[in-house]
Design a protein around this motif. Structure first.
Motif, PDB file in Angstrom:
ATOM      1  N   HIS A 142       0.867  -1.180   0.000  1.00 56.45           N
ATOM      2  CA  HIS A 142       0.000   0.000   0.000  1.00 56.45           C
ATOM      3  C   HIS A 142       0.901   1.226   0.000  1.00 56.45           C
ATOM      4  N   PRO A 143       0.475   2.325  -0.629  1.00 52.16           N
ATOM      5  CA  PRO A 143       1.302   3.547  -0.619  1.00 52.16           C
ATOM      6  C   PRO A 143       1.601   4.068   0.788  1.00 52.16           C
ATOM      7  N   ALA A 144       0.784   3.724   1.759  1.00 51.05           N
ATOM      8  CA  ALA A 144       1.002   4.178   3.134  1.00 51.05           C
ATOM      9  C   ALA A 144       2.293   3.606   3.701  1.00 51.05           C
ATOM     10  N   ILE A 145       2.697   2.430   3.243  1.00 54.68           N
ATOM     11  CA  ILE A 145       3.923   1.815   3.762  1.00 54.68           C
ATOM     12  C   ILE A 145       5.133   2.675   3.425  1.00 54.68           C
ATOM     13  N   ALA A 146       5.207   3.147   2.184  1.00 58.15           N
ATOM     14  CA  ALA A 146       6.320   4.013   1.784  1.00 58.15           C
ATOM     15  C   ALA A 146       6.296   5.319   2.569  1.00 58.15           C
ATOM     16  N   LEU A 147       5.117   5.850   2.802  1.00 58.38           N
ATOM     17  CA  LEU A 147       4.988   7.088   3.566  1.00 58.38           C
ATOM     18  C   LEU A 147       5.458   6.892   5.009  1.00 58.38           C
ATOM     19  N   LEU A 148       5.084   5.768   5.610  1.00 54.93           N
ATOM     20  CA  LEU A 148       5.534   5.467   6.970  1.00 54.93           C
ATOM     21  C   LEU A 148       7.049   5.287   7.020  1.00 54.93           C
ATOM     22  N   GLN A 206       9.236   6.683   5.055  1.00 53.76           N
ATOM     23  CA  GLN A 206       9.843   8.016   4.920  1.00 53.76           C
ATOM     24  C   GLN A 206       9.869   8.748   6.254  1.00 53.76           C
ATOM     25  N   GLU A 207       8.873   8.477   7.093  1.00 50.23           N
ATOM     26  CA  GLU A 207       8.793   9.130   8.404  1.00 50.23           C
ATOM     27  C   GLU A 207       9.606   8.400   9.471  1.00 50.23           C
TER      28      GLU A 207
END
Length: 160
Positions: free
Chosen positions: A49-55, A57-58
């Motif tokens: 899911h795109p949220a995994i990459a966002l997490l 990055q954080e």
């Protein structure tokens, strides 16, 4: 003479039974309370899911996939069944665990005290051993970290 041994044996047996009952009662009273849920569940299947990459990055690492928590409410008339979903479990830099909820267009969070309480507090109450909750909005490319603290203070301009 035989009767005195019988009475002595009965008294000794009674004392042993009382000691065993006292020991078991003490063990029961001193045992820690069981948690309402046994630790944070980790589903090893992690769908992309795109949220995994966002997490990532954080600075978070996703360690678990979607978890379904079944709930049953006993009412006067009949049991009512429901469920809660945790989208991911993430780990922080120091190994602390965070519950992850993804933003949904049809269920937006009202970013007020009452809105956060109504939509996200149940997750924080379910697993108090977690460091908090990460609310991920992939459309806005944002990750909100939420923690909850108990307080007896009153604030001016209270919200519900």
């Amino acid at each position: 003479m035989s009767e005195s041994y019988d009475w002595l044996l009965m008294i000794l047996l009674g004392i042993i039974i009382l000691l065993l009952i006292g020991y078991q009662l003490n063990r029961w009273l001193m045992s820690p309370e069981p948690d309402h849920l046994p630790g944070v569940p980790i589903n090893e299947r992690i769908p992309d899911h795109p949220a995994i990459a966002l997490l990532e990055q954080e600075g978070y690492e996703v360690v678990g996939g979607k978890v379904k928590i079944n709930l049953t409410f006993d009412t006067d008339e009949r049991p009512i069944h429901s469920r809660l979903f945790i989208d991911y479990i993430a780990s922080g830099e120091n190994g602390e665990l965070y519950l992850v909820k993804l933003a949904r267009e049809r269920l937006p969070v009202d970013w007020t005290g009452a809105g956060i309480r109504d939509r996200l507090m149940p997750f924080l109450l379910l697993y108090p051993e977690c460091e908090g909750l990460l609310y991920v909005d992939t459309h806005a490319h944002s990750v909100h970290r939420l923690n909850m603290e108990w307080s007896d203070e009153e604030w001016a301009g209270n919200e519900d």
